[in-house]
Motif scaffolding. Structure first.
Motif, short mmCIF file in Angstrom:
data_model
loop_
_atom_site.label_atom_id
_atom_site.label_comp_id
_atom_site.label_asym_id
_atom_site.label_seq_id
_atom_site.Cartn_x
_atom_site.Cartn_y
_atom_site.Cartn_z
N ALA A 57 -3.75 8.73 -2.36
CA ALA A 57 -3.77 7.52 -3.20
C ALA A 57 -4.48 6.36 -2.52
O ALA A 57 -4.99 5.46 -3.19
CB ALA A 57 -2.35 7.13 -3.58
N ARG A 58 -4.52 6.37 -1.20
CA ARG A 58 -5.20 5.29 -0.48
C ARG A 58 -6.70 5.51 -0.40
O ARG A 58 -7.44 4.66 0.11
CB ARG A 58 -4.61 5.15 0.92
N ILE A 59 -7.17 6.65 -0.90
CA ILE A 59 -8.59 7.00 -0.80
C ILE A 59 -9.29 6.96 -2.15
O ILE A 59 -10.33 6.32 -2.30
CB ILE A 59 -8.76 8.40 -0.16
N TYR A 60 -8.71 7.64 -3.15
CA TYR A 60 -9.48 7.66 -4.40
C TYR A 60 -9.30 6.40 -5.24
O TYR A 60 -8.46 5.57 -4.96
CB TYR A 60 -9.28 8.93 -5.21
N GLU A 61 -10.18 6.27 -6.25
CA GLU A 61 -10.36 5.04 -7.04
C GLU A 61 -10.86 3.89 -6.15
O GLU A 61 -10.56 2.72 -6.38
CB GLU A 61 -9.05 4.62 -7.74
N GLY A 62 -11.63 4.25 -5.13
CA GLY A 62 -12.11 3.25 -4.16
C GLY A 62 -11.12 3.14 -3.03
O GLY A 62 -9.93 2.91 -3.26
N THR A 63 -11.55 3.33 -1.80
CA THR A 63 -10.63 3.27 -0.67
C THR A 63 -9.94 1.91 -0.63
O THR A 63 -10.43 0.92 -1.17
CB THR A 63 -11.36 3.47 0.66
N ASN A 64 -8.80 1.86 0.04
CA ASN A 64 -8.09 0.59 0.14
C ASN A 64 -8.89 -0.47 0.90
O ASN A 64 -8.74 -1.67 0.64
CB ASN A 64 -6.72 0.80 0.79
N GLU A 65 -9.73 -0.03 1.81
CA GLU A 65 -10.58 -0.99 2.52
C GLU A 65 -11.58 -1.62 1.55
O GLU A 65 -11.79 -2.84 1.54
CB GLU A 65 -11.31 -0.29 3.67
N ILE A 66 -12.20 -0.79 0.72
CA ILE A 66 -13.14 -1.29 -0.28
C ILE A 66 -12.43 -2.24 -1.25
O ILE A 66 -12.93 -3.32 -1.59
CB ILE A 66 -13.78 -0.12 -1.06
N ASN A 67 -11.25 -1.85 -1.71
CA ASN A 67 -10.53 -2.67 -2.67
C ASN A 67 -10.05 -3.98 -2.07
O ASN A 67 -9.97 -5.01 -2.77
CB ASN A 67 -9.35 -1.89 -3.26
N ARG A 68 -9.70 -3.97 -0.81
CA ARG A 68 -9.33 -5.24 -0.15
C ARG A 68 -10.49 -6.22 -0.18
O ARG A 68 -10.34 -7.39 -0.54
CB ARG A 68 -8.89 -4.97 1.30
N MET A 69 -11.65 -5.74 0.18
CA MET A 69 -12.82 -6.63 0.21
C MET A 69 -13.24 -7.02 -1.20
O MET A 69 -13.69 -8.15 -1.44
CB MET A 69 -13.95 -5.96 0.98
#
Length: 603
Positions: A406-418
């Protein structure tokens, strides 16, 4: 009420940061209608009967059983909740689609992934971007479960940078078909789908284009072996190879070069639904942990009575409660925005696209927060079970592995944070969210003399709401100065963006929990809501700790000398409690309440 008046009352995406929300204006699970409760109960009954009772089959890579369960879900109508009635669906609101996605996803990550890939990114691009002919031809089959869909975006060299894909689409000489050639990977449902949403580049176009491609092995389509994965064992995940696959020109999805926009909007919806899909897993893991802790006796005492175990149970329950509060708050905001646009004359397609796009910041926040909470919850579940939790004979081990994706798909959490911070700054530049005025006011406040008056915190949550206002000032202080310092180069400072994002996330989640608990306390009485009040307070205390840590990390990364000292003093002032809560007592109370109820009962 006029459309103009209603629009003024609905906060735009990101405005939670600069405008106050009344508890009466948020939607919570306690506000579900009788019809929605019945739908939730039928979903839980289906999950208990078809999924939870057979969780071992999903660990044995029984892909056929996943397909069978998907077909049964189609027969029950679960695949058609969000599909317009004109195309064989139920045409229900966004909250209803979130509700089903939530409760159908808790038993196994394998089914949850198959369900989400089909109903979301497998079907939704056609309902939202397809022509009338495309929707009439394909959507009824997808809504009923006669056909299943898959989404082909990721490539070996194109993951988070989705628009860099190398798959090509070449127009035939007669102009009737495109020939698609390329390789896609990590494609959920690939092993049993009937239809692919495929993204490819035409010529030297800057942006990719979307296509609807029927799965026909005789048409240049081949599949790799099932991937060997850490979790979601019975989710069919395969590479898909296209070798001059003929696709009629009428199967282009939307316009040429519009594929990147389709992909990004699909991900916005996918992110908030992924957050919802993590909630029931938290509830079920918490229930299992409580049951085990009450039965497991050590030192002649059930381990549920030990303070160390109570702390874990309290954290698990609080995570679920906060996630519910934030997810359904945002879902109702999206639904209201969609209804507002429909009332103004927008088509269903345009209204839903713009409604979700408006809250893209909140979607990214929720994706990050809830996916990390479900990982923590499953990890603590294993710890409570001890050695048995590490054994594949109990569902804790598989729940932990399934949660990791869940922390990887739909855009990684790092991408979503930024993304969350980047989108907020862009909204401010467009004038959709006034950040400049409040940020300037915070700067002036830092230069002024602080008030030493003792505030009146006699009303329920008055201190907590005052603290949340000040946490928002922390974000405005950090983000405002960062934008001033780096300007358009801000996106290059990723660690700073991630620290600012963590502050933003904690604000939204904590505020949502406080508003939910306050609303229920006003409606049902404080005495009846003591555990909800305790969870909101515990979460805010822990959120404030994170804000302090991330605020300091951000400030020292770009400020120096007197400016740094002033900002650090501001951080201390804005995060100060007048009456620090006894968090040990809060955890004890929450855990005792959950134990007495036999599990998580706040939904």
């Amino acid at each position: 009420m006029s459309t103009e008046t209603k629009e003024k009352e609905i906060l735009r995406g990101g405005q939670f940061l600069v405008k106050e929300t009344a508890c009466e204006d948020v939607f919570t699970l306690e506000d579900l209608s009788e019809e929605q409760r019945m739908m939730r109960d039928s979903t839980v009954e289906f999950v208990d009967r078809e999924l939870w009772a057979h969780w071992e089959r999903f660990e044995q890579k029984d892909y056929e059983y996943t397909k069978t369960c998907m077909q049964k879900a189609g027969e029950m109508g679960f695949l058609s909740i969000s599909v317009p009635e004109a195309y064989g669906g139920m045409g229900m609101g966004f909250v209803d689609t979130m509700l089903v996605c939530d409760y159908i996803s808790g038993a196994t990550g394998s089914f949850s992934t198959a369900f989400g890939a089909h109903t979301g990114i497998g079907t939704m691009p056609i309902t939202l971007y397809g022509t009338e002919e495309q929707k009439t031809k394909y959507v009824p089959k997808l809504a009923s479960g006669e056909w299943f869909g898959a989404y082909c975006l990721t490539e070996p060299g194109a993951g988070s940078d989705a628009n860099s894909g190398k798959t090509k689409a070449v127009l035939t000489d007669d102009g009737k078909h495109y020939l698609i050639s390329g390789q896609k990977m990590w494609i959920s449902n690939a092993g049993f789908c009937n239809l692919f949403i495929v993204f490819a580049r035409i010529g030297d176009d800057k942006n990719i284009t979307g296509f609807i491609v029927e799965n026909d092995p005789e048409n240049g389509i081949s599949l790799g072996d099932e991937e060997k994965k850490l979790g979601i064992h019975s989710s069919s995940t395969r590479q898909v190879f296209f070798n001059e696959t003929k696709v009629p020109v009428e199967n282009m999805l939307s316009e040429r070069g519009n594929g990147f926009k389709i992909a990004m909007n699909a991900l916005n919806v996918g992110r908030i639904k992924l957050a919802a899909a993590c909630l029931e897993a938290q509830r079920r893991v918490t229930d299992e942990a409580v049951t085990y802790a009450k039965e497991r006796v050590q030192f002649k005492t059930p381990i549920i009575n030990f303070g160390a175990i109570k702390a874990k149970i309290a954290t698990m329950a609080t995570n679920a409660y906060v996630g519910e509060a934030a997810c359904y708050r945002a879902a109702k905001n999206i639904q209201d925005r969609i209804e507002l646009r429909v009332a103004a004359g927008n088509s269903h397609q345009e209204a839903e696209l713009k409604g979700v796009e408006e809250y893209a910041i909140e979607c990214s926040i929720l994706k990050v927060a809830v996916s990390e909470d479900v990982q923590e919850t499953t990890d603590e579940g294993i710890q409570i079970f001890g050695g048995m939790g590490f054994s594949a004979d109990t569902p804790m081990e598989s729940a932990w592995r399934d949660a990791r994706i869940a922390r990887i798909y739909e855009g990684t959490n790092e991408i979503n944070r930024m993304l969350s911070v980047g989108m907020l700054v862009k909204k401010a530049m467009k004038g959709h969210v006034d950040l400049l005025g409040p940020a300037t006011a915070v700067g002036e406040e830092l230069m002024g003399i602080p008030s030493f008056d003792t505030p009146d915190f006699s009303e329920l949550f008055s201190e907590e709401k005052d603290l949340i206002k000040r946490l928002k000032k922390v974000f405005l202080m950090v983000a405002g100065k960062a934008v001033q310092t780096f300007g358009p180069d801000l996106e290059e400072h990723q660690q700073l963006l991630m620290a600012a994002s963590d502050i933003l996330i904690q604000i939204y989640m904590a505020e949502s929990a406080v508003l939910r608990a306050e609303k229920n306390a006003k409606k049902l009485g404080e005495a009846a809501q003591q555990t909800q009040i305790a969870m909101a307070r515990l979460n805010l205390y822990e959120a404030t700790d994170i804000v302090i840590r991330k605020g300091k990390e951000a400030i020292v990364s770009f400020a120096e000398g007197d400016e740094q000292r002033m900002m650090l003093m501001g951080l201390k002032r804005f995060t100060k409690y007048t009456n620090t809560p006894n968090v040990v007592a809060l955890r004890e109370m929450i855990a005792d309440s959950v134990a007495e109820a036999g599990g998580y009962t706040f939904d």
